[in-house]
Write an enzyme that holds these catalytic residues in place. Structure first.
Site, PDB file in Angstrom:
ATOM      1  N   HIS A 125       2.398  23.043 -18.663  1.00 46.99           N
ATOM      2  CA  HIS A 125       4.561  22.984 -18.240  1.00 46.99           C
ATOM      3  C   HIS A 125       4.808  24.031 -19.038  1.00 46.99           C
ATOM      4  O   HIS A 125       5.280  25.152 -19.298  1.00 46.99           O
ATOM      5  CB  HIS A 125       4.715  22.406 -18.058  1.00 46.99           C
ATOM      6  N   LYS A 150       1.359  11.826  -9.530  1.00 47.22           N
ATOM      7  CA  LYS A 150       1.558  10.559  -8.839  1.00 47.22           C
ATOM      8  C   LYS A 150       3.274   9.874  -9.769  1.00 47.22           C
ATOM      9  O   LYS A 150       3.350  10.359 -10.615  1.00 47.22           O
ATOM     10  CB  LYS A 150       0.030   9.520  -9.298  1.00 47.22           C
TER      11      LYS A 150
END
Length: 190
Positions: free
Chosen positions: A44, A109
């Site tokens: 990212h 998650k």
């Protein structure tokens, strides 16, 4: 059981569109089929660096889904090793910019930041939860996998995966709802 507590199972196919997402409720079960991409925090950072240089991302972001995972190496005869979700908050400082550019789904998650939830609401994106501890089951839904960028990151390299009926749950939807907050609210009512 009241009507609001009944969750549905929805089949989705990538690339995702706004109309695929706007009626999803937190807690809905999703079976996703199509191409998804992988990326963790190091990837990212490279996405954002690439955008800051005015260059194109290694995949088309519009309608795409990123799975936060660093899969284990594949054993002989397998497509991929265990591929369980990683903790999503590590991508929170990068996600709003990608959502603004058309990212329609994230899989991971754990809880997301207020900024990510607001970006999901504003630009019609959804955060899906995958079950931690079910990495082998999840891997069985991945039918192909290839590295498309940042091979130097090892397990965190960006992969293009084809998945069939990949199991997920809606955690944050396009209305700004949060399954974690809803769970806490219901617990307090007990």
């Amino acid at each position: 059981m009241n009507e609001k507590s009944v969750k549905k199972t929805v089949k989705l196919t990538t690339p995702l569109k706004n109309e695929d997402l706007v009626n999803l409720k937190i807690g809905d079960k999703i079976l996703l089929t199509g191409i998804i991409y992988t990326g963790r925090d190091a990837a990212h950072q490279k996405f954002i660096d690439t955008l800051n240089r005015g260059e194109k991302l290694p995949f088309e972001i519009e309608g795409s889904v990123i799975y936060y995972v660093g899969p284990a190496p594949a054993k002989p005869g397998e497509v991929i090793g265990s591929a369980g979700p990683t903790t999503s908050y590590r991508m929170d400082k990068f996600a709003p910019e990608l959502i603004k550019l058309g990212l329609k789904g994230m899989i991971g998650k754990g809880k997301r930041s207020k900024e990510v939830i607001e970006a999901c609401k504003k630009y019609k994106s959804v955060y899906f939860g995958a079950t931690g501890g079910a990495a082998a089951l999840i891997a069985s839904r991945i039918k192909s996998s290839k590295i498309i960028a940042y091979e130097d990151l090892g397990p965190e390299a960006v992969r293009e995966m084809y998945v069939e009926d990949f199991p997920m749950i809606v955690v944050n939807n396009t209305s700004g709802e949060d399954l974690y907050e809803e769970g806490k609210r219901k617990w307090k009512e007990l």
